[in-house]
Design a protein around this motif. Sequence first.
Motif, mmCIF file in Angstrom:
data_model
loop_
_atom_site.group_PDB
_atom_site.id
_atom_site.type_symbol
_atom_site.label_atom_id
_atom_site.label_comp_id
_atom_site.label_asym_id
_atom_site.label_seq_id
_atom_site.Cartn_x
_atom_site.Cartn_y
_atom_site.Cartn_z
ATOM 1 N N ALA A 37 6.275 -50.864 17.299
ATOM 2 C CA ALA A 37 7.060 -49.727 16.804
ATOM 3 C C ALA A 37 6.743 -49.442 15.338
ATOM 4 C CB ALA A 37 8.552 -50.015 16.974
ATOM 5 N N ASN A 38 7.287 -48.320 14.867
ATOM 6 C CA ASN A 38 7.292 -47.945 13.442
ATOM 7 C C ASN A 38 5.897 -47.775 12.846
ATOM 8 O OD1 ASN A 38 10.148 -48.272 13.535
ATOM 9 N ND2 ASN A 38 9.882 -50.473 13.175
ATOM 10 N N ALA A 39 4.948 -47.274 13.636
ATOM 11 C CA ALA A 39 3.596 -47.086 13.099
ATOM 12 C C ALA A 39 3.145 -45.633 13.160
ATOM 13 C CB ALA A 39 2.605 -47.967 13.852
ATOM 14 N N HIS A 40 3.912 -44.765 13.807
ATOM 15 C CA HIS A 40 3.484 -43.376 13.975
ATOM 16 C C HIS A 40 4.519 -42.419 13.406
ATOM 17 C CE1 HIS A 40 -0.187 -43.757 16.421
ATOM 18 N NE2 HIS A 40 0.387 -44.841 16.918
ATOM 19 N N THR A 41 4.031 -41.524 12.559
ATOM 20 C CA THR A 41 4.894 -40.476 12.015
ATOM 21 C C THR A 41 5.012 -39.313 12.984
ATOM 22 O OG1 THR A 41 4.156 -41.094 9.788
ATOM 23 C CG2 THR A 41 5.274 -38.966 10.024
ATOM 24 N N TYR A 42 3.948 -39.068 13.723
ATOM 25 C CA TYR A 42 3.912 -37.942 14.651
ATOM 26 C C TYR A 42 3.934 -38.458 16.090
ATOM 27 C CZ TYR A 42 2.442 -35.992 10.220
ATOM 28 O OH TYR A 42 2.399 -35.658 8.896
ATOM 29 N N HIS A 43 3.999 -37.550 17.051
ATOM 30 C CA HIS A 43 4.181 -37.933 18.439
ATOM 31 C C HIS A 43 2.908 -38.546 19.018
ATOM 32 C CE1 HIS A 43 7.718 -34.889 19.042
ATOM 33 N NE2 HIS A 43 7.968 -35.835 18.147
ATOM 34 N N ILE A 44 3.048 -39.691 19.673
ATOM 35 C CA ILE A 44 1.914 -40.366 20.309
ATOM 36 C C ILE A 44 1.483 -39.568 21.535
ATOM 37 C CG2 ILE A 44 1.148 -42.472 21.477
ATOM 38 C CD1 ILE A 44 3.217 -44.009 19.823
ATOM 39 N N ASN A 45 0.193 -39.256 21.616
ATOM 40 C CA ASN A 45 -0.332 -38.514 22.773
ATOM 41 C C ASN A 45 -1.288 -39.334 23.628
ATOM 42 O OD1 ASN A 45 -2.958 -38.336 21.483
ATOM 43 N ND2 ASN A 45 -2.153 -36.643 20.259
ATOM 44 N N SER A 46 -1.788 -40.466 23.114
ATOM 45 C CA SER A 46 -2.762 -41.269 23.871
ATOM 46 C C SER A 46 -2.602 -42.738 23.533
ATOM 47 C CB SER A 46 -4.204 -40.844 23.550
ATOM 48 O OG SER A 46 -4.433 -39.508 23.890
ATOM 49 N N ILE A 47 -2.820 -43.578 24.530
ATOM 50 C CA ILE A 47 -3.033 -45.004 24.320
ATOM 51 C C ILE A 47 -4.228 -45.414 25.175
ATOM 52 C CG2 ILE A 47 -0.720 -45.741 23.633
ATOM 53 C CD1 ILE A 47 -0.096 -46.359 26.502
ATOM 54 N N SER A 48 -5.019 -46.354 24.675
ATOM 55 C CA SER A 48 -6.233 -46.768 25.392
ATOM 56 C C SER A 48 -6.478 -48.249 25.143
ATOM 57 C CB SER A 48 -7.434 -45.940 24.925
ATOM 58 O OG SER A 48 -8.618 -46.334 25.597
ATOM 59 N N VAL A 49 -6.685 -48.996 26.222
ATOM 60 C CA VAL A 49 -6.948 -50.431 26.133
ATOM 61 C C VAL A 49 -8.425 -50.652 25.882
ATOM 62 C CG1 VAL A 49 -6.789 -52.632 27.340
ATOM 63 C CG2 VAL A 49 -5.019 -50.899 27.683
ATOM 64 N N ILE B 280 0.094 -59.103 18.010
ATOM 65 C CA ILE B 280 0.712 -58.804 16.713
ATOM 66 C C ILE B 280 1.464 -57.482 16.810
ATOM 67 C CG2 ILE B 280 0.296 -58.411 14.248
ATOM 68 C CD1 ILE B 280 -2.318 -60.002 14.601
ATOM 69 N N THR B 281 2.759 -57.530 16.620
ATOM 70 C CA THR B 281 3.584 -56.329 16.775
ATOM 71 C C THR B 281 4.021 -55.711 15.456
ATOM 72 O OG1 THR B 281 5.619 -57.652 16.891
ATOM 73 C CG2 THR B 281 4.479 -57.180 18.971
ATOM 74 N N ASN B 282 3.927 -56.456 14.375
ATOM 75 C CA ASN B 282 4.482 -55.952 13.116
ATOM 76 C C ASN B 282 3.451 -55.281 12.221
ATOM 77 O OD1 ASN B 282 3.062 -58.219 12.433
ATOM 78 N ND2 ASN B 282 4.712 -59.229 11.302
ATOM 79 N N GLN B 283 2.216 -55.173 12.665
ATOM 80 C CA GLN B 283 1.229 -54.448 11.864
ATOM 81 C C GLN B 283 0.115 -53.903 12.748
ATOM 82 O OE1 GLN B 283 -0.725 -56.934 8.985
ATOM 83 N NE2 GLN B 283 -1.673 -58.257 10.506
#
Length: 488
Positions: free
Chosen positions: A214-226, A248-251
Amino acid sequence: MHHHEYSYTGLGMKMGFQFYWVLGPWCSPSGSPAPLSCETGCGEGSWILVCRLLVPTRVSLLSMEEDIDTRKINNSFLRDHSYATEGNASPAAFRRWGRAQSKNQVHRRGEYNVYSTFQSHEPEFDYLKSLEIEEKINKIRWLPQQNAAYFLLSTNDKTVKLWKVSERDKRPEGYNLKDEEGRLRDPATITTLRVPVLRPMDLMVEATPRRVFANAHTYHINSISVNSDYETYMSADDLRINLWNFEITNQSFNIVDIKPANMEELTEVITAAEFHPHHCNSFVYSSSKGTIRLCDMRASALCDRHSKFFEEPEDPSNRSFFSEIISSISDVKFSHSGRYIMTRDYLTVKVWDLNMENRPIETYQVHDYLRSKLCSLYENDCIFDKFECVWNGSDSVIMTGSYNNFFRMFDRNTKRDVTLEASRENSKPRAILKPRKVCVGGKRRKDEISVDSLDFSKKILHTAWHPSENIIAVAATNNLYIFQDKVN
């Protein structure tokens, strides 16, 4: 749910499809149709299909067992579906159960029932920006299966979560320090020691959030890719792309940032992003200007300079008020081989060779008959619809959606194409799924539909294709259709 079987044989290759199963219709609490989307993943002996219900956002997991003899018999005990209430973002898992004639024969028939359901995201409120964060799930991506459990990433506008979906059909009994009700026993009353044993129980499917990013995007997430290293993944919003490690979830590391110093100078946004299927250092992202950038993370930590830039020169004769809107890329997909990139804009699907940047090697017209309707499509906002595209397992056929519940298939080898329709109205057992044709003008034939009669509220934005077989899923508004190649 109703079971219909259809078949279609039209292209030169093996591209006949039986209509297998319909899930839905689903509705929002207000009673209006709730649109579906679908993603795919593959595990040991099974194909997993995810449907995300966009309003009020439920997600469905569909599993197609290829050989039931390799699975526990408890998989046949299927759960009834509990629809989520308003404001929920609940994934529901569906499993297909059928009967295989032999252990080595691919099992082809069965029906879908609910396998599991769980809450993915909750509505949140950003008090600093006085902004409500919807629980609506934007994307779901599967991780490769390493054991009996399934792992998936789901994201809403701001937060990505890693979920573990696992089965349990045994429970431990015979504790020494606990009684059968689970209460602690008085050690003074224990006179003998017992060896705990595992007893069979009804199949229980558990979904556990293993990580929250969480807390890493100012704008709306449109994609995730593994990533192909299976250790990292990326999440993209309108202006930035971040690289995450699963542990790692905090950075996270910002690898692309196109935000200008002065927002008034903003000319384009990121629309989609995807990692290369084999090279963990490479990824592509598309923009609202119709361009694709290939980046190499070995070159620099911040990929502000692309390695390759793919753009097709615009034909001045086709320039219009809508040119910039319809050129915006809504989806980008690497081929399974990693050699090609497929992009979808409003009217076309294009295939690009990674070794040629100046123009696509293939361009397929999806619904060119709508070019004369762009003005009305702009007025009803349909021109901003974001259609996805998908490859088949061998990269020889591509599929994408259109309006009126039509979806298109293009055979790259024979250059033949077909338009099919996902519709309950045309459902008759074992009927042929006939190709559909759109009449632009002049005299209309009996089997054609006029472009003026198309229903733009019925649209197929999301499709999925089995990684190795001709089995496809089509999300048509609030219904999910499963098609399989024709079986005699």
